[in-house]
Design a protein around this motif. Structure first.
Motif, short mmCIF file in Angstrom:
data_model
loop_
_atom_site.label_atom_id
_atom_site.label_comp_id
_atom_site.label_asym_id
_atom_site.label_seq_id
_atom_site.Cartn_x
_atom_site.Cartn_y
_atom_site.Cartn_z
N LYS A 269 0.86 -1.17 0.00
CA LYS A 269 0.00 0.00 0.00
C LYS A 269 0.90 1.23 0.00
CE LYS A 269 -4.12 -1.78 2.10
NZ LYS A 269 -5.29 -1.39 2.86
N HIS A 270 0.50 2.22 -0.76
CA HIS A 270 1.24 3.47 -0.83
C HIS A 270 0.37 4.56 -0.23
CE1 HIS A 270 4.32 1.80 -3.51
NE2 HIS A 270 3.32 1.06 -3.97
N ILE A 271 0.96 5.37 0.60
CA ILE A 271 0.22 6.47 1.23
C ILE A 271 0.75 7.77 0.64
CG2 ILE A 271 -0.26 7.66 3.38
CD1 ILE A 271 -0.16 4.94 4.74
N VAL A 272 -0.16 8.56 0.12
CA VAL A 272 0.19 9.84 -0.48
C VAL A 272 -0.48 10.93 0.34
CG1 VAL A 272 0.01 11.25 -2.56
CG2 VAL A 272 0.29 8.78 -2.75
N THR A 273 0.28 11.92 0.75
CA THR A 273 -0.26 13.03 1.53
C THR A 273 -0.45 14.23 0.59
OG1 THR A 273 0.93 12.25 3.46
CG2 THR A 273 0.10 14.50 3.53
N LEU A 274 -1.69 14.70 0.52
CA LEU A 274 -2.03 15.82 -0.37
C LEU A 274 -2.74 16.91 0.43
CD1 LEU A 274 -3.70 13.72 -3.22
CD2 LEU A 274 -1.37 14.59 -3.20
N ASP A 275 -2.49 18.16 0.08
CA ASP A 275 -3.31 19.21 0.67
C ASP A 275 -4.60 19.30 -0.14
OD1 ASP A 275 -2.87 20.80 -1.64
OD2 ASP A 275 -1.25 21.93 -0.71
N SER A 276 -5.53 20.14 0.28
CA SER A 276 -6.84 20.17 -0.38
C SER A 276 -6.76 20.58 -1.85
CB SER A 276 -7.80 21.08 0.38
OG SER A 276 -7.31 22.39 0.42
N CYS A 277 -5.83 21.45 -2.17
CA CYS A 277 -5.67 21.88 -3.57
C CYS A 277 -5.16 20.71 -4.43
CB CYS A 277 -4.72 23.06 -3.64
SG CYS A 277 -4.48 23.70 -5.31
N GLU A 278 -4.15 20.02 -3.94
CA GLU A 278 -3.60 18.88 -4.66
C GLU A 278 -4.64 17.77 -4.80
OE1 GLU A 278 1.04 19.35 -3.18
OE2 GLU A 278 -0.40 18.23 -1.95
N HIS A 279 -5.42 17.56 -3.76
CA HIS A 279 -6.48 16.55 -3.78
C HIS A 279 -7.47 16.87 -4.91
CE1 HIS A 279 -10.22 14.61 -2.13
NE2 HIS A 279 -9.35 13.62 -2.01
N GLY A 280 -7.83 18.13 -5.04
CA GLY A 280 -8.74 18.56 -6.09
C GLY A 280 -8.15 18.34 -7.48
N VAL A 281 -6.86 18.62 -7.62
CA VAL A 281 -6.20 18.44 -8.91
C VAL A 281 -6.21 16.96 -9.31
CG1 VAL A 281 -3.95 18.55 -10.09
CG2 VAL A 281 -4.75 20.49 -8.74
N VAL A 282 -5.93 16.08 -8.36
CA VAL A 282 -5.93 14.64 -8.65
C VAL A 282 -7.32 14.18 -9.06
CG1 VAL A 282 -5.63 12.35 -7.62
CG2 VAL A 282 -3.94 14.13 -7.19
N ILE A 283 -8.34 14.63 -8.35
CA ILE A 283 -9.72 14.24 -8.69
C ILE A 283 -10.09 14.73 -10.09
CG2 ILE A 283 -12.16 14.64 -8.13
CD1 ILE A 283 -11.29 14.49 -5.17
N ASP B 53 -12.38 4.35 -12.34
CA ASP B 53 -13.53 4.56 -11.45
C ASP B 53 -13.17 4.19 -10.02
OD1 ASP B 53 -15.05 5.32 -13.62
OD2 ASP B 53 -16.06 3.38 -13.82
N GLU B 54 -12.52 3.04 -9.84
CA GLU B 54 -12.13 2.59 -8.50
C GLU B 54 -11.16 3.58 -7.85
OE1 GLU B 54 -10.76 -1.44 -8.16
OE2 GLU B 54 -12.23 -2.11 -9.65
N LEU B 55 -10.17 4.03 -8.61
CA LEU B 55 -9.19 4.96 -8.07
C LEU B 55 -9.82 6.31 -7.75
CD1 LEU B 55 -6.31 5.46 -7.25
CD2 LEU B 55 -5.77 5.96 -9.64
N LEU B 56 -10.74 6.75 -8.59
CA LEU B 56 -11.44 8.01 -8.36
C LEU B 56 -12.24 7.93 -7.06
CD1 LEU B 56 -12.03 10.82 -9.47
CD2 LEU B 56 -13.81 9.83 -10.88
N LEU B 57 -12.96 6.84 -6.86
CA LEU B 57 -13.74 6.67 -5.63
C LEU B 57 -12.83 6.59 -4.40
CD1 LEU B 57 -16.54 4.23 -6.79
CD2 LEU B 57 -16.77 6.65 -6.20
N LYS B 58 -11.72 5.88 -4.51
CA LYS B 58 -10.78 5.80 -3.38
C LYS B 58 -10.24 7.18 -3.03
CE LYS B 58 -8.84 1.16 -3.68
NZ LYS B 58 -7.59 0.40 -3.87
N THR B 59 -9.95 7.97 -4.05
CA THR B 59 -9.40 9.31 -3.83
C THR B 59 -10.44 10.23 -3.18
OG1 THR B 59 -7.98 9.03 -5.77
CG2 THR B 59 -8.26 11.27 -4.94
N ILE B 60 -11.67 10.15 -3.67
CA ILE B 60 -12.74 10.98 -3.11
C ILE B 60 -13.02 10.60 -1.66
CG2 ILE B 60 -15.22 11.47 -3.26
CD1 ILE B 60 -14.87 11.24 -6.35
N ASP B 61 -13.03 9.29 -1.38
CA ASP B 61 -13.39 8.80 -0.05
C ASP B 61 -12.19 8.67 0.90
OD1 ASP B 61 -16.01 8.62 -0.88
OD2 ASP B 61 -15.88 6.50 -1.40
#
Length: 61
Positions: free
Chosen positions: A6-20, A41-49
């Motif tokens: 498992k890889h853990i990525v730390t993002l601020d809210s701006c970066e989180h939005g860019v990834v989504i 789809d799976e990765l998008l849902l994981k990122t959102i949640d």
């Protein structure tokens, strides 16, 4: 069963939005080219949640 990494990525809210937005744009392009979107789809849902961890300003990130 084998071990999975498992890889853990730390993002601020701006970066989180860019990834989504980037994942959603990729999903849109895949739909337009009539290709499967299951993995995106799976990765998008994981990122959102993804859980949010509050970090104090003085803590190292």
């Amino acid at each position: 069963m084998g071990r999975t990494e498992k890889h853990i990525v730390t993002l601020d809210s701006c970066e989180h939005g860019v990834v989504i937005h980037a994942l959603n744009d990729l999903r849109t392009r895949l739909i337009q080219s009539e290709r499967p979107t299951d993995i995106v789809d799976e990765l998008l849902l994981k990122t959102i949640d993804a859980p949010v961890k509050k970090v104090r300003d003085y803590e190292e990130r």
